[in-house]
Scaffold this motif. Structure first.
Motif, PDB file in Angstrom:
ATOM      1  N   ASP A   1       0.813  -1.228   0.000  1.00 18.23           N
ATOM      2  CA  ASP A   1       0.000   0.000   0.000  1.00 18.23           C
ATOM      3  C   ASP A   1       0.840   1.269   0.000  1.00 18.23           C
ATOM      4  O   ASP A   1       0.320   2.357   0.235  1.00 18.23           O
ATOM      5  CB  ASP A   1      -0.934   0.007   1.213  1.00 18.23           C
ATOM      6  N   VAL A   2       2.157   1.140  -0.240  1.00 18.46           N
ATOM      7  CA  VAL A   2       3.011   2.322  -0.308  1.00 18.46           C
ATOM      8  C   VAL A   2       3.920   2.235  -1.526  1.00 18.46           C
ATOM      9  O   VAL A   2       4.206   1.154  -2.041  1.00 18.46           O
ATOM     10  CB  VAL A   2       3.877   2.480   0.966  1.00 18.46           C
TER      11      VAL A   2
ATOM     12  N   LYS B   1      -0.463   4.763  -0.852  1.00 26.11           N
ATOM     13  CA  LYS B   1      -1.321   4.661  -2.042  1.00 26.11           C
ATOM     14  C   LYS B   1      -2.764   5.025  -1.707  1.00 26.11           C
ATOM     15  O   LYS B   1      -3.586   5.212  -2.598  1.00 26.11           O
ATOM     16  CB  LYS B   1      -1.271   3.240  -2.611  1.00 26.11           C
ATOM     17  N   LYS B   2      -3.058   5.128  -0.406  1.00 22.77           N
ATOM     18  CA  LYS B   2      -4.393   5.487   0.038  1.00 22.77           C
ATOM     19  C   LYS B   2      -4.404   6.936   0.506  1.00 22.77           C
ATOM     20  O   LYS B   2      -3.433   7.399   1.114  1.00 22.77           O
ATOM     21  CB  LYS B   2      -4.858   4.587   1.179  1.00 22.77           C
ATOM     22  N   THR B   3      -5.491   7.617   0.216  1.00 24.72           N
ATOM     23  CA  THR B   3      -5.611   9.000   0.675  1.00 24.72           C
ATOM     24  C   THR B   3      -6.305   9.044   2.032  1.00 24.72           C
ATOM     25  O   THR B   3      -6.933   8.082   2.469  1.00 24.72           O
ATOM     26  CB  THR B   3      -6.415   9.842  -0.333  1.00 24.72           C
ATOM     27  N   GLY B   4      -6.183  10.193   2.690  1.00 24.12           N
ATOM     28  CA  GLY B   4      -6.889  10.424   3.943  1.00 24.12           C
ATOM     29  C   GLY B   4      -6.309   9.667   5.124  1.00 24.12           C
ATOM     30  O   GLY B   4      -5.236   9.058   5.051  1.00 24.12           O
ATOM     31  N   SER B   5      -7.071   9.695   6.211  1.00 24.11           N
ATOM     32  CA  SER B   5      -6.601   9.082   7.458  1.00 24.11           C
ATOM     33  C   SER B   5      -6.431   7.571   7.329  1.00 24.11           C
ATOM     34  O   SER B   5      -5.672   6.970   8.096  1.00 24.11           O
ATOM     35  CB  SER B   5      -7.591   9.403   8.588  1.00 24.11           C
ATOM     36  N   GLU B   6      -7.122   6.967   6.373  1.00 23.81           N
ATOM     37  CA  GLU B   6      -6.991   5.521   6.165  1.00 23.81           C
ATOM     38  C   GLU B   6      -5.631   5.162   5.574  1.00 23.81           C
ATOM     39  O   GLU B   6      -5.268   3.991   5.512  1.00 23.81           O
ATOM     40  CB  GLU B   6      -8.099   5.007   5.249  1.00 23.81           C
TER      41      GLU B   6
END
Length: 501
Positions: free
Chosen positions: A162-163, A182-187
């Motif tokens: 995920d990075v 690779k994920k946006t926001g706090s997640e």
């Protein structure tokens, strides 16, 4: 069923190869009825596949008409966001402002003199654990010669987690490792921890309680937007659950009209999200329904067409080989009849305004043929009065919807056709599963075809055995005739010698 060449025979003068060929041609005629059946079965299976495909296309069209057609809406253009409508969207108007775009968490190491120098303490191996949000940790094993910035980035990316990791130039000709979620926001918040190598941990560690290591370059931010004054916060710039049936793609922050120092305290210039009814979509789907319905009738006609028997020596042949593969088939005849009855039937119990397709401007067309002109066999196709249909959709869309989809528990045209689809196409998703009449018919044909193939194989074996026996008989005959010819030649020579002495 080729005959093996025969060589080394006597001098009888018999052309055994030709005789066997003639015998094979005569014997092979026994296969003709079975080969004709084989072609017939193949044609029937192909015809049923065409019918099934055409009927499924009609089913798919009516499904889309229910899911998308009568819920059809159009949405205007907006600057700060893009909105698209799906199932469940209804006409309405909203005030929307984008306060913040979601961003990915990004962290970076302290600048290093080179990008290829080993940064570990010399241990054989160490483990780098990377956690994104509440997800499962990703573990990266690094050997003693894999602790440079370049090698670390390579090993992280090889995990395809995920990075993403990159090595970037830093001030003064130095380099730093940058890790981006690779994920946006706090997640997508990143945590990193090295075990088994305290030296490398001082370079790469990041997270709560860590006093050294990576530093935050870009904060993980959630998307924030206001819909009619209500704050909506999500971890992605794609928001699907704020308004039923509407998907938002946030593009940019709306214009700030009053700066309050913080995102929630600022005032933003809203844009109007206009969701309006769109009858053009349902009209095109109804037109597609008529097209698919007529296509089915055409397909059914082509595979069941009847041709006049041909004359042969003054007598009528039993059947024209150009007849459709499913000519006279009872299952197809029932299907076509039931489909036509459903399409042109009355639905006055559902809608008094539009009790039938004809009242919408969709009427049955009966082809006219001149004397002596051969009919295509396609009967009862539908035609559309486009203007009348457009007026019906504009003035009474709910009544048109009732005709197609039903109302208050009463089945409309789609509901009744769904019954036909289940009967003939089956239902593999239901419980218990239902096998359709078409699949049943095809299985019956396939069973007959297999039995016929066995008969063909059996007859071919019998022909081979018969030809083998005949070949042996011809060889014996050739040998006997050769011996007789030799004896006759000897006798003639002896008689000639006696006459000359």
């Amino acid at each position: 069923m080729a005959i093996a060449p025969i060589s080394g025979l006597g001098g009888s003068g018999l052309d055994i190869q030709q005789l066997l060929g003639q015998l094979e041609a005569a014997e092979s005629k026994k296969l003709n009825p079975y080969l004709q059946k084989q072609n017939s079965y193949s044609g029937q299976l192909s015809a049923w596949s065409k019918i099934s495909s055409s009927l499924d296309a009609l089913k798919t069209n009516l499904g889309k008409l229910q899911d998308e057609g009568f819920n059809g809406v159009s949405i205007g253009d907006n600057k700060a966001f893009k909105a698209t409508a799906g199932k469940g969207a209804i006409p309405n108007s909203y005030s929307v402002a984008v306060a913040q775009l979601a961003k990915s968490h990004k962290i970076g190491s302290a600048a290093q003199d080179t990008n290829d120098a080993q940064l570990g303490d010399g241990s054989d191996t160490r483990t780098l654990k990377i956690t994104v949000g509440e997800g499962q940790p990703m573990e990266v094993t690094l050997k003693n010669d894999e602790t440079s910035l370049v090698q670390i980035a390579k090993k992280i990316n090889a995990q395809n987690g995920d990075v993403n990791a990159t090595v970037m130039a830093a001030e003064g000709g130095k380099f730093k490792l940058v890790v981006t979620s690779k994920k946006t926001g706090s997640e997508g918040e990143i945590k990193m921890e090295v075990s088994g190598d305290d030296t490398l941990a001082g370079v790469l560690d990041y997270g709560p309680g860590k006093t050294s290591g990576m530093e935050e370059m870009t904060k993980a931010l959630n998307a924030k937007m206001y819909i009619d004054g209500e704050l909506v916060e999500r971890s992605s710039n794609t928001i699907t659950d704020a308004i039923e049936g509407i998907t938002f793609e946030l593009r940019e922050v709306s214009e700030i009209t009053k700066d309050g120092g913080e995102v929630e305290k600022n005032e933003y210039k809203p844009e109007t999200l206009a969701v309006t009814a769109d009858t053009s979509k349902v009209k095109s789907m109804i037109e597609e329904f008529v097209k698919q319905y007529n296509a089915f009738l055409s397909t059914a006609s082509s595979v069941s067409v009847y041709k006049e028997p041909t004359k042969n020596d003054g007598e009528l042949a039993q059947q024209n080989p150009n007849n459709g593969a499913l000519f006279g088939d009872g299952t197809l005849r029932r299907l076509s009849s039931q489909l036509k009855s459903t399409a042109v039937g009355s639905y006055s119990d559902i809608s008094k305004v539009f009790p039938s397709l004809g009242s919408l401007g969709i009427s049955v067309k009966f082809d006219e043929f001149k004397a002596g002109q051969e009919s295509t066999g396609t009967m009862g196709t539908l035609t559309i009065d486009s203007k009348k249909l457009e007026e019906a959709l504009k003035n009474n869309p709910k009544e048109v919807e009732a005709l197609f989809l039903g109302k208050d528990g009463a089945e409309g045209l789609k509901g009744k056709m769904d019954g036909l689809f289940k009967t003939y196409l089956g239902d593999n998703e239901g419980y218990p599963k239902v096998e359709g009449a078409i699949a049943t018919a095809k299985k019956g044909i396939e069973a007959q075809d297999k039995r016929n193939e066995k008969q063909i194989s059996r007859i071919e074996d019998l022909i081979k055995q018969s030809l083998a026996r005949s070949q042996k008989e011809f060889i014996r005959l050739d040998k006997a005739m050769t011996e007789m010819n030799n004896m006759s030649t000897q006798l003639q020579s002896a008689l000639l010698g006696m006459m000359n002495s």
